[in-house]
Design a protein around this motif. Structure first.
Motif, PDB file in Angstrom:
ATOM      1  N   UNK A   1      47.970  49.487  50.818  1.00 45.85           N
ATOM      2  CA  UNK A   1      48.371  50.545  49.901  1.00 45.85           C
ATOM      3  C   UNK A   1      49.486  50.013  49.026  1.00 45.85           C
ATOM      4  N   UNK A   2      49.368  50.282  47.720  1.00 51.85           N
ATOM      5  CA  UNK A   2      50.393  49.894  46.754  1.00 51.85           C
ATOM      6  C   UNK A   2      50.905  51.168  46.089  1.00 51.85           C
ATOM      7  N   UNK A   3      52.217  51.366  46.192  1.00 48.46           N
ATOM      8  CA  UNK A   3      52.862  52.564  45.665  1.00 48.46           C
ATOM      9  C   UNK A   3      53.684  52.199  44.437  1.00 48.46           C
ATOM     10  N   UNK A   4      53.357  52.825  43.314  1.00 47.51           N
ATOM     11  CA  UNK A   4      54.151  52.665  42.113  1.00 47.51           C
ATOM     12  C   UNK A   4      55.092  53.865  41.988  1.00 47.51           C
TER      13      UNK A   4
ATOM     14  N   UNK B   1      48.739  52.716  65.685  1.00 51.88           N
ATOM     15  CA  UNK B   1      48.676  52.415  64.263  1.00 51.88           C
ATOM     16  C   UNK B   1      49.874  51.564  63.897  1.00 51.88           C
ATOM     17  N   UNK B   2      49.767  50.897  62.756  1.00 53.00           N
ATOM     18  CA  UNK B   2      50.841  49.998  62.363  1.00 53.00           C
ATOM     19  C   UNK B   2      51.021  49.994  60.855  1.00 53.00           C
ATOM     20  N   UNK B   3      52.247  49.687  60.451  1.00 51.74           N
ATOM     21  CA  UNK B   3      52.575  49.457  59.052  1.00 51.74           C
ATOM     22  C   UNK B   3      53.280  48.111  58.975  1.00 51.74           C
ATOM     23  N   UNK B   4      52.811  47.258  58.060  1.00 52.95           N
ATOM     24  CA  UNK B   4      53.490  46.004  57.731  1.00 52.95           C
ATOM     25  C   UNK B   4      54.068  46.194  56.336  1.00 52.95           C
ATOM     26  N   UNK B   5      55.366  46.029  56.198  1.00 54.10           N
ATOM     27  CA  UNK B   5      56.055  46.226  54.925  1.00 54.10           C
ATOM     28  C   UNK B   5      56.025  44.913  54.142  1.00 54.10           C
ATOM     29  N   UNK B   6      55.045  44.780  53.249  1.00 52.85           N
ATOM     30  CA  UNK B   6      54.795  43.522  52.535  1.00 52.85           C
ATOM     31  C   UNK B   6      55.714  43.377  51.330  1.00 52.85           C
ATOM     32  N   UNK B   7      55.775  44.386  50.481  1.00 54.15           N
ATOM     33  CA  UNK B   7      56.729  44.422  49.374  1.00 54.15           C
ATOM     34  C   UNK B   7      57.573  45.671  49.596  1.00 54.15           C
ATOM     35  N   UNK B   8      58.826  45.444  49.946  1.00 57.06           N
ATOM     36  CA  UNK B   8      59.660  46.571  50.361  1.00 57.06           C
ATOM     37  C   UNK B   8      61.126  46.203  50.208  1.00 57.06           C
ATOM     38  N   UNK B   9      61.864  47.040  49.505  1.00 56.72           N
ATOM     39  CA  UNK B   9      63.299  46.853  49.331  1.00 56.72           C
ATOM     40  C   UNK B   9      63.991  48.081  49.929  1.00 56.72           C
ATOM     41  N   UNK B  10      64.709  47.913  51.042  1.00 57.57           N
ATOM     42  CA  UNK B  10      65.351  49.073  51.677  1.00 57.57           C
ATOM     43  C   UNK B  10      66.391  49.756  50.789  1.00 57.57           C
TER      44      UNK B  10
ATOM     45  N   UNK C   1      62.973  46.362  57.065  1.00 59.43           N
ATOM     46  CA  UNK C   1      63.139  45.425  55.962  1.00 59.43           C
ATOM     47  C   UNK C   1      61.778  44.886  55.579  1.00 59.43           C
ATOM     48  N   UNK C   2      61.713  44.267  54.422  1.00 62.03           N
ATOM     49  CA  UNK C   2      60.481  43.600  54.035  1.00 62.03           C
ATOM     50  C   UNK C   2      60.130  42.563  55.098  1.00 62.03           C
ATOM     51  N   UNK C   3      58.864  42.506  55.473  1.00 67.60           N
ATOM     52  CA  UNK C   3      58.427  41.570  56.498  1.00 67.60           C
ATOM     53  C   UNK C   3      58.439  42.147  57.891  1.00 67.60           C
ATOM     54  N   UNK C   4      58.811  43.407  58.035  1.00 64.39           N
ATOM     55  CA  UNK C   4      58.783  44.053  59.342  1.00 64.39           C
ATOM     56  C   UNK C   4      57.424  44.699  59.583  1.00 64.39           C
ATOM     57  N   UNK C   5      57.065  44.800  60.853  1.00 63.63           N
ATOM     58  CA  UNK C   5      55.859  45.497  61.283  1.00 63.63           C
ATOM     59  C   UNK C   5      56.268  46.496  62.346  1.00 63.63           C
ATOM     60  N   UNK C   6      55.852  47.743  62.183  1.00 66.20           N
ATOM     61  CA  UNK C   6      56.083  48.752  63.207  1.00 66.20           C
ATOM     62  C   UNK C   6      54.732  49.214  63.743  1.00 66.20           C
TER      63      UNK C   6
ATOM     64  N   UNK D   1      61.096  51.622  40.023  1.00 66.15           N
ATOM     65  CA  UNK D   1      60.086  50.951  39.196  1.00 66.15           C
ATOM     66  C   UNK D   1      59.506  49.734  39.917  1.00 66.15           C
ATOM     67  N   UNK D   2      59.958  49.489  41.141  1.00 65.65           N
ATOM     68  CA  UNK D   2      59.509  48.336  41.912  1.00 65.65           C
ATOM     69  C   UNK D   2      58.403  48.763  42.872  1.00 65.65           C
ATOM     70  N   UNK D   3      57.286  48.074  42.825  1.00 62.78           N
ATOM     71  CA  UNK D   3      56.134  48.410  43.663  1.00 62.78           C
ATOM     72  C   UNK D   3      56.467  48.237  45.147  1.00 62.78           C
ATOM     73  N   UNK D   4      55.947  49.133  45.953  1.00 60.98           N
ATOM     74  CA  UNK D   4      56.042  49.070  47.416  1.00 60.98           C
ATOM     75  C   UNK D   4      54.624  48.826  47.918  1.00 60.98           C
ATOM     76  N   UNK D   5      54.433  47.782  48.735  1.00 64.07           N
ATOM     77  CA  UNK D   5      53.101  47.443  49.255  1.00 64.07           C
ATOM     78  C   UNK D   5      53.150  47.362  50.767  1.00 64.07           C
ATOM     79  N   UNK D   6      52.164  47.980  51.405  1.00 63.58           N
ATOM     80  CA  UNK D   6      52.067  47.915  52.864  1.00 63.58           C
ATOM     81  C   UNK D   6      50.633  47.555  53.255  1.00 63.58           C
ATOM     82  N   UNK D   7      50.510  47.015  54.447  1.00 65.03           N
ATOM     83  CA  UNK D   7      49.216  46.857  55.117  1.00 65.03           C
ATOM     84  C   UNK D   7      49.286  47.777  56.318  1.00 65.03           C
TER      85      UNK D   7
END
Length: 191
Positions: free
Chosen positions: A92-95, A111-120, A148-153, A169-175
């Motif tokens: 998922x990519x969030x604009x 279930x899991x979320x991997x924070x691929x593009x993420x700025x806390x 943080x970016x690169x974390x998996x929960x 304005x920065x995209x947030x991307x998760x797997x």
């Protein structure tokens, strides 16, 4: 007086090692955005959830092998070397202005979320909703894991959760992916 907690809800948090290298691998593996991957209900949300989770789809997405190669050591620890069955995986990519409303991932499993593009500093973390009401007030309580970016929960699939709006304005991307015990149809098994 003795107080015991009868129930608790686990959340497992793994920072993924070698994140700069793994981030590049993951982003390179994801498909290019196109209009068919835009969720019609959430304008601006790009996801392949609907095409990958369709009942007739028995395959994992093309990028799954890349994701699994990155997270396999963490899943081995999490499952204590048990068999791991993936029932779904999607990105998922969030604009700016895009959210994903309150939902859960089914009646059983993880279930899991991997924070691929993420700025806390710019993006809100996933908000989880307690399955239990506050005893004194009856209110619904929430929990936000600081990530943080690169974390998996990893969390129980039954837990209601949401992705609050991306106000930057920065995209947030998760797997995201779902793991089950024995299921009728699994798309990928790790022994």
């Amino acid at each position: 007086m003795t107080v015991y907690n009868m129930f608790s809800v686990p959340i497992i948090h793994y920072p993924i090692a070698n994140w700069a290298e793994n981030k590049k691998k993951i982003l390179d593996a994801l498909p290019a955005e196109n209009e068919t991957d835009q969720d019609p209900q959430d304008s601006g949300l790009f996801t392949d959830f609907f095409s990958n989770s369709a009942a007739e789809s028995h395959e994992m997405p093309d990028y799954a092998e890349t994701i699994i190669s990155v997270i396999k050591p963490y899943l081995a620890e999490f499952t204590d070397q048990r068999r791991v069955e993936f029932s779904d995986m999607w990105y998922q990519k969030y604009y700016k202005g895009v959210a994903h409303g309150v939902h859960n991932h089914g009646h059983s499993g993880w279930s899991s979320v991997i924070y691929v593009e993420y700025d806390p500093n710019l993006h809100p973390p996933t908000r989880f909703y307690s399955p239990f009401r506050d005893i004194w007030s009856g209110d619904c309580t929430t929990f936000e894991e600081q990530v943080d970016e690169g974390d998996m929960v990893i969390f129980p699939s039954t837990i209601m959760h949401e992705a609050p709006p991306n106000m930057s304005d920065v995209r947030r991307t998760i797997i995201s992916y779902n793991l089950r015990g024995k299921v009728d149809t699994s798309k990928r098994v790790i022994q």
